[in-house]
Design a protein around this motif. Structure first.
Motif, short mmCIF file in Angstrom:
data_model
loop_
_atom_site.label_atom_id
_atom_site.label_comp_id
_atom_site.label_asym_id
_atom_site.label_seq_id
_atom_site.Cartn_x
_atom_site.Cartn_y
_atom_site.Cartn_z
N ASN A 195 0.83 -1.22 0.00
CA ASN A 195 0.00 0.00 0.00
C ASN A 195 0.86 1.26 0.00
O ASN A 195 0.53 2.24 -0.67
CB ASN A 195 -0.96 0.00 1.19
CG ASN A 195 -2.07 -1.04 1.02
OD1 ASN A 195 -2.39 -1.41 -0.11
ND2 ASN A 195 -2.62 -1.51 2.12
N GLN A 196 1.98 1.23 0.74
CA GLN A 196 2.88 2.39 0.77
C GLN A 196 3.48 2.65 -0.61
O GLN A 196 3.54 3.79 -1.07
CB GLN A 196 4.03 2.14 1.75
CG GLN A 196 3.76 2.58 3.15
CD GLN A 196 5.00 2.38 4.01
OE1 GLN A 196 5.84 1.52 3.73
NE2 GLN A 196 5.11 3.17 5.07
N GLN B 73 0.88 3.98 -2.90
CA GLN B 73 0.57 5.36 -2.52
C GLN B 73 1.65 6.32 -3.05
O GLN B 73 1.34 7.37 -3.59
CB GLN B 73 0.49 5.48 -0.99
CG GLN B 73 0.04 6.84 -0.50
CD GLN B 73 -1.43 7.06 -0.75
OE1 GLN B 73 -2.22 6.13 -0.80
NE2 GLN B 73 -1.82 8.32 -0.91
N THR C 243 1.12 9.46 -5.74
CA THR C 243 1.37 10.86 -5.39
C THR C 243 2.51 11.47 -6.17
O THR C 243 2.70 12.69 -6.11
CB THR C 243 1.69 11.00 -3.87
OG1 THR C 243 2.84 10.20 -3.57
CG2 THR C 243 0.50 10.58 -3.04
#
Length: 168
Positions: free
Chosen positions: A156-157, A160, A164
């Motif tokens: 997930n990191q 993400q 971004t």
């Protein structure tokens, strides 16, 4: 004021200066404009890679070997005449001539190319995601749920950080 250099052929003032290094020995030639043109030195098409590769002074054994490509029948003389090889197999046939010359001209004999930095970053993230997904799958199969949760969080990191990042 120093005397101008004289042409090595006719003793007029030299305007063209050539330097050639053969077997770690420097050979300098000074020519006037007329002699340089007569010898084809100022003609950009007058010097070709084929000429450099086949000069006996640079590679004495190359001019006398009589190597012929088995695929297309090209010889070193054909290569000199046309300035290019006859087929892809010629590169292997004339490897003994090409490799030393290319090694001296470039940083090696293998073209590695370049990869844009952003592409490297994307590949690195993709490889990291792939490894994490495999680790997650292995952790679930072997019922290591804490490891699976850690992998899920890392996935997930990474996703993400990709979302971004600004697109250019």
């Amino acid at each position: 004021m120093a005397n101008p250099l004289k042409c090595d052929l006719c003793s007029k003032p030299a305007t063209v200066h050539l330097t050639q290094i053969v077997n770690n020995k420097v050979h300098k030639i000074d020519l006037c404009e007329a002699c340089a043109q007569a010898k084809g030195v100022t003609d950009p098409s007058g010097f070709s890679l084929a000429d450099l590769l086949l000069k006996a002074s640079l590679n004495p054994e190359a001019a006398t070997t009589g190597v012929r490509c088995e695929q297309c029948g090209f010889t070193q003389t054909d290569f000199k005449k046309h300035g290019r090889f006859g087929c892809p197999a010629c590169y292997e046939t004339f490897k003994g001539i090409l490799e030393p010359m290319l090694d001296n001209m470039h940083k090696g004999t293998v073209h590695t190319g370049k990869v844009p930095q952003r592409a490297l970053e994307r590949k690195s993230l993709y490889d990291r995601l792939t490894k994490l997904e495999v680790d997650l799958s292995d952790a679930i199969k072997s019922e290591r749920y804490e490891d699976a949760a850690r992998c899920r969080d890392e996935i997930n990191q990474v996703k993400q950080s990709v979302a971004t990042k600004p697109s250019r």
